[in-house]
Write an enzyme that holds these catalytic residues in place. Structure first.
Site: not given
Ligand code: ATP
Ligand code: LTN
Length: 327
Positions: A112, A194, A197
């Site tokens: 990040k 991965k 969002k």
């Molecule tokens: P971003 O999707 O923007 O990278 P993030 O992972 O930083 O978001 P959160 O939205 O807070 O943050 O994540 C919520 C949950 O979803 C966490 O438990 C994270 O591990 C899970 N998660 C996020 N992306 C994935 C993915 N691609 N596959 C499986 N689990 C995910």
């Protein structure tokens, strides 16, 4: 005492299928076995710049997505992180327990920080201390998360153990719960990343609020591998990712899925996957829209009250053990 779960998601964008399949769906499944706390972590969101009106709206939308996924407020506690001040207060304490070197080694920080260039906030670095505070305040046993959070969970365990050693037994040391399938859903446009969002390419993710046409278009455009047959194969990550999503959405076994797609090509896979996602997401979206503002604010208010009582007791013990007694 009943075993406890804590988990959360950041209101930083539209939650996507990766968030649902990697995290939310397991929260729903586990909530009847554990006393559960599910938090919308808005204080984590501001570690990167956010538009204030957008953040406020997303905070409520994420809570709605929890409810529509099947988190039952009659058995689980749903609340917004900033409603319970103890999170910020314990995060400060843990900032004085964690080492800078530990924070700098976090791969999420490194990734990040690269995207923020010269505008990296100190909060982005100390983010894992706030996450540890979230978890440790509730004497949590289990933290259901996706694979990307494993390193943060290990640091949380280290901080709990260090605090307990230095100041006396205070925190329960939590375990991560990372699902066997779905812990890392990859981006549709690039199976080496991965599904995220925050990625600028919308086509890499299926948002939980996408309409049917958008879902069809995104799956149609999804990257595939060379070869033509549709089967799980670690050497073909793009197709295997699509098949894993299909597996989780339909509940079929890999054997059943491979038999279903035998002799069929990628176009069929993408079409069937879109059908499965739409069949799941349309009723989900109807449930999201059926939750009234009044109902939501009542649930979040009651959730915060319940969470605060537990968090305050943990923080009281922490301060007492450290000699922070006030006037
Ligand atoms: P971003 O999707 O923007 O990278 P993030 O992972 O930083 O978001 P959160 O939205 O807070 O943050 O994540 C919520 C949950 O979803 C966490 O438990 C994270 O591990 C899970 N998660 C996020 N992306 C994935 C993915 N691609 N596959 C499986 N689990 C995910
Ligand atoms: N860092 C997590 C979100 C998060 C979290 C938590 C998850 C903040 N606090 C406590 C589990 C438990 C992420 O997914 N980016």
């Amino acid at each position: 005492m009943a075993k406890r779960i804590f988990s959360g998601a950041q209101p930083t964008g539209n939650l996507h299928l990766g968030n649902y399949l990697g995290a939310l769906r397991n929260w729903v499944a586990l909530q009847h076995e554990y006393e559960s706390f599910f938090c919308v972590v808005d204080l984590h969101a501001i570690t990167i710049p956010q538009d204030p009106a957008g953040l406020a709206a997303k905070t409520h939308e994420v809570a709605r997505l929890y409810l529509a996924a099947g988190i039952d407020p009659a058995v689980s506690t749903i609340f917004v992180q900033s409603d319970v001040k103890e999170h910020a207060e314990l995060a400060w304490v843990l900032n004085c327990v964690v080492r800078i070197g530990e924070l700098e080694r976090m791969t999420q920080f490194k990734d990040k920080a690269k995207k923020q260039r010269e505008n990296v906030s100190a909060g982005l670095l100390t983010y894992p201390a706030l996450m540890a505070a979230d978890i440790l305040l509730y004497q949590t046993d289990l933290v259901p998360v996706g694979q990307d959070q494993k390193q943060h969970l290990e640091l949380t365990r280290d901080l709990a153990e260090r605090f307990n050693r230095d100041f006396g037994e205070t925190f329960r040391v939590p375990n991560a719960f990372i699902p066997k399938v779905g812990a890392k859903i990859q981006a549709l446009d690039d199976p080496s990343k991965k599904m995220s969002k925050s990625d600028e390419n919308e086509n890499g993710r299926i948002s939980l609020m996408d309409d049917a046409d958008t879902i069809r278009r995104k799956f149609k455009r999804a990257v595939t591998d060379s070869g033509a047959d549709v089967r799980f194969d670690a050497a073909r990550p793009a197709v295997t990712n699509l098949l894993s999503i299909y597996q989780l959405l339909t509940g079929q076994t890999p054997e059943q899925i491979e038999a279903h797609f035998a002799g069929k090509g990628y176009a069929q896979l993408k079409g069937d996957l879109a059908d499965a996602a739409i069949a799941f997401l349309q009723p989900y979206q109807e449930r999201v829209r059926s939750i009234s503002d009044e109902e939501l604010s009542r649930i979040l208010r009651e959730g915060a009250d319940k969470a605060r009582a537990i968090a305050a007791e943990t923080l009281r013990q922490v301060k007492e053990r450290m000699g922070i007694v006030g006037a």
